[in-house]
Write a protein that holds these residues in place. Structure first.
Motif, PDB file in Angstrom:
ATOM      1  N   THR A 244      11.891  -2.286  -2.265  1.00  0.00           N
ATOM      2  CA  THR A 244      11.820  -1.799  -0.890  1.00  0.00           C
ATOM      3  C   THR A 244      12.293  -2.870   0.082  1.00  0.00           C
ATOM      4  O   THR A 244      12.954  -2.563   1.083  1.00  0.00           O
ATOM      5  CB  THR A 244      10.377  -1.358  -0.567  1.00  0.00           C
ATOM      6  OG1 THR A 244      10.032  -0.272  -1.445  1.00  0.00           O
ATOM      7  CG2 THR A 244      10.244  -0.892   0.869  1.00  0.00           C
ATOM      8  N   ARG A 245      11.971  -4.121  -0.212  1.00  0.00           N
ATOM      9  CA  ARG A 245      12.454  -5.213   0.643  1.00  0.00           C
ATOM     10  C   ARG A 245      13.976  -5.223   0.705  1.00  0.00           C
ATOM     11  O   ARG A 245      14.565  -5.294   1.797  1.00  0.00           O
ATOM     12  CB  ARG A 245      11.952  -6.573   0.108  1.00  0.00           C
ATOM     13  CG  ARG A 245      12.523  -7.773   0.864  1.00  0.00           C
ATOM     14  CD  ARG A 245      12.437  -9.036   0.036  1.00  0.00           C
ATOM     15  NE  ARG A 245      13.137  -8.935  -1.228  1.00  0.00           N
ATOM     16  CZ  ARG A 245      14.456  -8.981  -1.366  1.00  0.00           C
ATOM     17  NH1 ARG A 245      15.240  -9.109  -0.297  1.00  0.00           N
ATOM     18  NH2 ARG A 245      15.002  -8.872  -2.554  1.00  0.00           N
ATOM     19  N   ALA A 246      14.623  -5.143  -0.440  1.00  0.00           N
ATOM     20  CA  ALA A 246      16.086  -5.127  -0.467  1.00  0.00           C
ATOM     21  C   ALA A 246      16.629  -3.879   0.221  1.00  0.00           C
ATOM     22  O   ALA A 246      17.662  -3.923   0.903  1.00  0.00           O
ATOM     23  CB  ALA A 246      16.585  -5.200  -1.911  1.00  0.00           C
TER      24      ALA A 246
ATOM     25  N   GLN B 163       2.426   3.291   1.503  1.00  0.00           N
ATOM     26  CA  GLN B 163       3.688   3.643   2.161  1.00  0.00           C
ATOM     27  C   GLN B 163       4.757   4.022   1.147  1.00  0.00           C
ATOM     28  O   GLN B 163       5.841   4.473   1.530  1.00  0.00           O
ATOM     29  CB  GLN B 163       4.163   2.481   3.034  1.00  0.00           C
ATOM     30  CG  GLN B 163       3.248   2.200   4.219  1.00  0.00           C
ATOM     31  CD  GLN B 163       3.743   1.048   5.065  1.00  0.00           C
ATOM     32  OE1 GLN B 163       4.197   0.025   4.557  1.00  0.00           O
ATOM     33  NE2 GLN B 163       3.668   1.212   6.379  1.00  0.00           N
ATOM     34  N   LEU B 164       4.461   3.829  -0.140  1.00  0.00           N
ATOM     35  CA  LEU B 164       5.414   4.147  -1.197  1.00  0.00           C
ATOM     36  C   LEU B 164       5.106   5.529  -1.764  1.00  0.00           C
ATOM     37  O   LEU B 164       3.942   5.904  -1.906  1.00  0.00           O
ATOM     38  CB  LEU B 164       5.353   3.108  -2.308  1.00  0.00           C
ATOM     39  CG  LEU B 164       5.668   1.665  -1.890  1.00  0.00           C
ATOM     40  CD1 LEU B 164       5.475   0.713  -3.060  1.00  0.00           C
ATOM     41  CD2 LEU B 164       7.081   1.554  -1.347  1.00  0.00           C
ATOM     42  N   GLY B 165       6.142   6.284  -2.108  1.00  0.00           N
ATOM     43  CA  GLY B 165       5.933   7.630  -2.615  1.00  0.00           C
ATOM     44  C   GLY B 165       6.989   8.029  -3.621  1.00  0.00           C
ATOM     45  O   GLY B 165       7.714   9.000  -3.401  1.00  0.00           O
TER      46      GLY B 165
ATOM     47  N   SER C 288       9.779   4.586  -0.457  1.00  0.00           N
ATOM     48  CA  SER C 288      10.384   4.576  -1.791  1.00  0.00           C
ATOM     49  C   SER C 288      11.828   5.046  -1.761  1.00  0.00           C
ATOM     50  O   SER C 288      12.473   5.097  -2.806  1.00  0.00           O
ATOM     51  CB  SER C 288       9.577   5.446  -2.759  1.00  0.00           C
ATOM     52  OG  SER C 288       8.373   4.802  -3.115  1.00  0.00           O
ATOM     53  N   GLY C 289      12.347   5.394  -0.582  1.00  0.00           N
ATOM     54  CA  GLY C 289      13.790   5.583  -0.523  1.00  0.00           C
ATOM     55  C   GLY C 289      14.283   6.829   0.168  1.00  0.00           C
ATOM     56  O   GLY C 289      13.533   7.629   0.718  1.00  0.00           O
TER      57      GLY C 289
END
Length: 489
Positions: free
Chosen positions: A238-240, A417-419, A464-465
């Motif tokens: 996620t950082r990248a 916050q990730l899914g 997650s994008g």
């Protein structure tokens, strides 16, 4: 010329592949690539510059109109030839993946099998580039919606599945009529270069597939910012992903970002406990836990938690760890930095009150004196605020929390916050039916372990994008739409 077939015999000279030619490494800065199991240097790659990145994108841009003008079925024929070449070299490619990434050879063979699947499925889409004709509000008029390639697609991939992730992106991008530039990750660059070598051998036109090497903050950022880049597809942290998002913002670049995950693994009191344990072990420890869809945090109904943890810990203790070229369950972590990262997260979790049920941790003596080893670890936390339940571990550490109800498990699962992914084990049809409405993520595994289907859609929600891969929805993402109002007077 780059030659992955010689990996067991000599030092690999990782040249870049741009515009159908291998660029010599003479008098260039290089990056050493090590074997994570032994710390021996496998070879070197060029530390690419912004000029290299721009040259690769320019080559792809020049080649794209001719490539798109070919009938899709002809593009598919070349992709199929590449898949067949991968099959012919599957053992050498699997060994290459093991040596540069560290996963056991049996798992590396599975990864090369996935490369073939991705490419052949993509080739099958040659006759599925479809549009629509829509009735107009005006007389003597039709509305035509067509799909067109973006032009140049830049692929940025992670180190955990270097061959499969490259194929997953390049296959559909090329079938759609785009040309492709891959930045091979500096930790695991040789798999991508090997695919370029095979593509060259089966007759890919110059510039259609290019592979550059170097660091993402230089080469990757330059390609993202290039005005010739039409679409960027990236798999990584996620950082990248945030950095790519910022780099593409000024040009309003089209982005497809598959980022980190923190998958909850929920087991209810009516579940098949043995099946859940088997799936949880596989989903946590395959590839040393270095999978974005891994079982990152287990929520166990209090009524079955003791039984589950006893069986899970016993199964984890039975895992073998060692030389990935032999018959073991786990190899090393990919780098020393990754070992340190996992150990630091565990230390903070323990400081926060977590209880270690199976103490693994870094291995540094005896057969593990060289390499980047982390033994499987099982931890129980007392509350959902633990850093172990919020930070992506990406390593062989399993964390569990007891819950009193499925609603409590759902609430904890969504407290992130990730899914990307989630797991649910239950025999309740009611709970199975409501889970997709309750879990805020792009992918749910019910009563099974992880592993996406090629015809499915692998996508993340939240941080997650954006976008996704696989199936008809993934393929559609490599095509943009154009609307024509056809009026004949």
């Amino acid at each position: 010329m780059f030659d992955f077939r010689a990996i067991s015999k000599s030092h690999i000279d990782g040249q870049m592949f741009i515009d159908g030619a291998w660029l010599p490494n003479d008098q260039r800065e290089v990056i050493a690539v090590e074997n994570p199991a032994t710390e021996e240097i496998l070879g070197t790659i060029v530390e690419g510059t912004s000029q290299d990145a721009l040259a690769a994108v320019a080559a792809a841009h020049r080649a794209q109109p001719r490539w798109a003008a070919r009938p899709a079925i002809e593009r598919a024929a070349l992709i199929t030839k590449l898949a067949d070449a991968v099959i012919a070299q599957s053992e050498a490619l699997a060994r290459l993946v093991t040596l540069e990434q560290g996963k056991p050879l049996t798992q590396a063979r599975g990864e090369i099998g996935a490369v073939v699947t991705f490419l052949k499925y993509a080739a099958g889409n040659a006759r599925r580039i479809e549009g629509d004709i829509i009735t107009s509000d005006n007389a003597n008029e039709e509305i035509h919606i067509r799909r067109h390639p973006y032009g140049v697609v830049v692929g940025l991939t992670s180190w955990n599945y270097p061959a499969a992730l490259a194929a997953r992106k390049m296959g559909p991008a090329l079938i759609a009529g785009n040309t492709f530039v891959l930045l091979a990750h500096e930790i695991t660059p040789f798999s991508g270069l090997a695919l370029a070598q095979l593509a060259s051998e089966v007759g890919f036109p110059a510039g259609v597939l290019n592979v550059v090497t170097g660091r993402g903050r230089v080469v990757g950022q330059t390609m993202v910012e290039s005005p010739l880049t039409g679409l960027v597809t990236m798999t990584g942290s996620t950082r990248a992903g945030r950095e790519i998002y910022r780099a593409g913002a000024d040009a309003i670049k089209v982005l497809r970002l598959e980022l980190g995950g923190k998958a909850p693994f929920i087991v209810m009191q009516d579940a098949d406990i043995d099946a859940a344990v088997k799936a949880a072990v596989t989903a946590r420890f395959t590839n040393s836990g270095q999978i974005c869809t891994c079982n990152e945090r287990m929520y166990l109904h209090r009524d079955i938690a003791d039984e589950f943890l006893a069986k899970f810990t016993a199964s984890t203790m039975a895992l073998t760890i060692g030389d990935p070229l032999t018959d073991v369950d786990m190899g090393p972590k990919v780098s020393g930095l990754e070992v340190t990262k996992v150990a630091e997260i565990v230390a903070r979790g323990v400081a926060d009150g977590a209880e270690i049920l199976l103490e693994g941790g870094p291995l540094t003596t005896g057969n593990y004196a060289k390499g980047h080893w982390y033994a499987p670890t099982v931890i129980e936390v007392k509350n959902n605020t633990s850093p172990l339940m919020h930070e992506e571990v990406f390593g062989p550490v399993a964390t569990a929390l007891r819950v009193d109800s499925l609603d409590e498990a759902f609430a904890h699962a969504n407290d992130t916050q990730l899914g990307l992914s989630a797991y649910l084990f239950t025999n309740s049809l009611k709970d199975i039916a409501r889970a997709p409405y309750a879990l805020k993520c792009g992918e749910i595994y019910m009563n099974r372990t992880n592993g996406e289907a090629i015809q499915g859609f692998h996508t993340g929600w939240g941080q997650s994008g954006l976008g996704g891969e696989d199936g008809k929805y993934g393929f559609d993402g490599y095509l943009r739409k154009q609307t024509t109002y056809l009026n004949w007077g």
